[in-house]
Scaffold this motif. Structure first.
Motif, short mmCIF file in Angstrom:
data_model
loop_
_atom_site.label_atom_id
_atom_site.label_comp_id
_atom_site.label_asym_id
_atom_site.label_seq_id
_atom_site.Cartn_x
_atom_site.Cartn_y
_atom_site.Cartn_z
N TYR A 108 -14.98 -12.26 9.80
CA TYR A 108 -14.61 -10.85 9.99
C TYR A 108 -14.07 -10.26 8.69
N ALA A 109 -14.03 -8.94 8.66
CA ALA A 109 -13.50 -8.24 7.49
C ALA A 109 -11.98 -8.35 7.46
N PRO A 110 -11.39 -8.34 6.27
CA PRO A 110 -9.93 -8.36 6.16
C PRO A 110 -9.32 -7.14 6.86
N ALA A 111 -8.14 -7.32 7.40
CA ALA A 111 -7.46 -6.23 8.12
C ALA A 111 -6.48 -5.48 7.23
N TYR A 112 -6.04 -6.13 6.15
CA TYR A 112 -4.99 -5.54 5.33
C TYR A 112 -5.50 -5.29 3.92
N PRO A 113 -5.33 -4.06 3.42
CA PRO A 113 -5.78 -3.75 2.05
C PRO A 113 -4.85 -4.38 1.02
N SER A 114 -5.34 -4.49 -0.20
CA SER A 114 -4.54 -5.01 -1.31
C SER A 114 -4.78 -4.13 -2.52
N HIS A 115 -3.84 -3.20 -2.77
CA HIS A 115 -3.99 -2.26 -3.87
C HIS A 115 -3.23 -2.73 -5.09
N GLU A 116 -3.66 -2.29 -6.25
CA GLU A 116 -2.86 -2.44 -7.45
C GLU A 116 -1.71 -1.44 -7.38
N LEU A 117 -0.57 -1.78 -7.99
CA LEU A 117 0.57 -0.88 -7.94
C LEU A 117 0.26 0.46 -8.59
N THR A 118 -0.71 0.47 -9.51
CA THR A 118 -1.05 1.72 -10.20
C THR A 118 -1.99 2.60 -9.39
N ASP A 119 -2.51 2.10 -8.26
CA ASP A 119 -3.43 2.89 -7.45
C ASP A 119 -2.73 4.11 -6.86
N PRO A 120 -3.44 5.23 -6.72
CA PRO A 120 -2.83 6.44 -6.17
C PRO A 120 -2.24 6.24 -4.76
N GLN A 121 -2.85 5.35 -3.99
CA GLN A 121 -2.35 5.14 -2.62
C GLN A 121 -0.91 4.64 -2.60
N LEU A 122 -0.47 3.97 -3.66
CA LEU A 122 0.87 3.42 -3.69
C LEU A 122 1.85 4.29 -4.48
N ALA A 123 1.44 5.51 -4.81
CA ALA A 123 2.33 6.41 -5.55
C ALA A 123 3.65 6.64 -4.82
N PRO A 124 3.67 6.89 -3.49
CA PRO A 124 4.95 7.08 -2.80
C PRO A 124 5.82 5.82 -2.87
N PHE A 125 5.18 4.65 -2.81
CA PHE A 125 5.94 3.40 -2.91
C PHE A 125 6.55 3.25 -4.29
#
Length: 272
Positions: free
Chosen positions: A78-95
């Motif tokens: 099956y496909a992974p359920a949890y993404p793994s972004h780099e800290l520099t990715d826009p998705q993690l800007a709020p974090f």
């Protein structure tokens, strides 16, 4: 993210290994996950293919790291359920913004952001207090904060209660390595165990604070500074990268230390 598993292993084998690592019987896990022990046995032996929902349910009951849950899903086809972004990715800007507020807001007291292997990710400028006398090879990225703390070329010569502080850090690392079965942490633990224990520095200070927590007693110039450390994890993470991060913050353990840190202000950035 480093995982304990080897590619290509069947999902049943991974499940069985983690169950044994957690010290659970098939009956224990089946009750926790709401599945029959017979069906769980079939999954472990490869006679039954688990659904992705069942894999995630079992992984949750086993308290697996998010990266290992993805590995188990992949092993099941099956496909992974949890993404793994780099800290520099826009998705993690709020974090990133939240982390920066935590670190900056903690000044003039030291605070760092570390990953699951104790590698330094970010730090506030006050951390320069701890790194001023460290040798360059310990400050060359990637910086491991446990290695920096206990290495003879790092903070260790200035830690006045090195035996008890070292024992505290090794106990934390040992528990983390056992809980994750991460070979990187196991190797780091073996390395740190080989460093001098500091037994020649003398017995730890016996006072009221030491009866409550293990402080970090650090020599700065001709002064002794005392710190209480805290660890902050990020609640309900759904990203593999975020789930492995923690803020290690140091608070003054007495008025003398607080006054000294405020007098020092914000030193020039050493590792920020």
């Amino acid at each position: 993210m480093t995982t304990r598993t080897r590619p290509g292993r069947p999902v049943g084998e991974l499940l069985r290994d983690w169950r044994r690592t957690r010290g659970m019987s098939q009956l224990d896990l089946s009750i926790e996950a709401g599945v029959s022990a017979r069906h769980l046995s079939f999954v472990e032996t490869g006679r039954s293919r688990p659904s992705p929902d069942l894999i995630l349910r079992l992984a949750e009951r086993l308290d697996l790291p998010l990266a290992e849950r993805n590995t188990m899903l992949l092993a099941g086809g099956y496909a992974p359920a949890y993404p793994s972004h780099e800290l520099t990715d826009p998705q993690l800007a709020p974090f990133r913004s939240a982390v920066r507020q935590i670190l900056d807001g903690h000044s003039p007291y030291p605070a760092v952001l570390v990953d699951q292997h104790w590698q330094l990710v970010e730090a506030n400028p006050a951390v320069a207090l701890f790194t001023a006398d460290a040798k360059p090879h310990l400050l060359t990225p990637p910086v491991n904060v446990l290695r920096l703390s206990l290495h003879p070329d790092g903070m260790a010569p200035r830690i006045l209660n090195l035996p008890e502080w070292r024992a505290h850090l090794l106990a934390r690392l040992r528990q983390q390595a056992a809980a994750t079965s991460d070979p990187v942490l196991s190797d780091l633990l073996d390395e740190l165990r080989g460093y001098p224990s500091g037994d020649d520095i003398g017995a730890p200070t016996s006072d009221e604070l030491s009866r409550v927590v293990i402080p970090l007693r650090y020599r700065h110039g001709d002064r002794e500074l005392a710190f209480i450390s805290t660890t902050t994890l990020f609640g309900t993470p759904l990203d593999v990268t975020v789930s492995g991060l923690a803020v290690e913050a140091f608070f003054p353990a007495d008025p003398v230390t607080a006054a000294a840190l405020h007098a020092l202000g914000t030193p020039a950035a050493g590792m920020a």
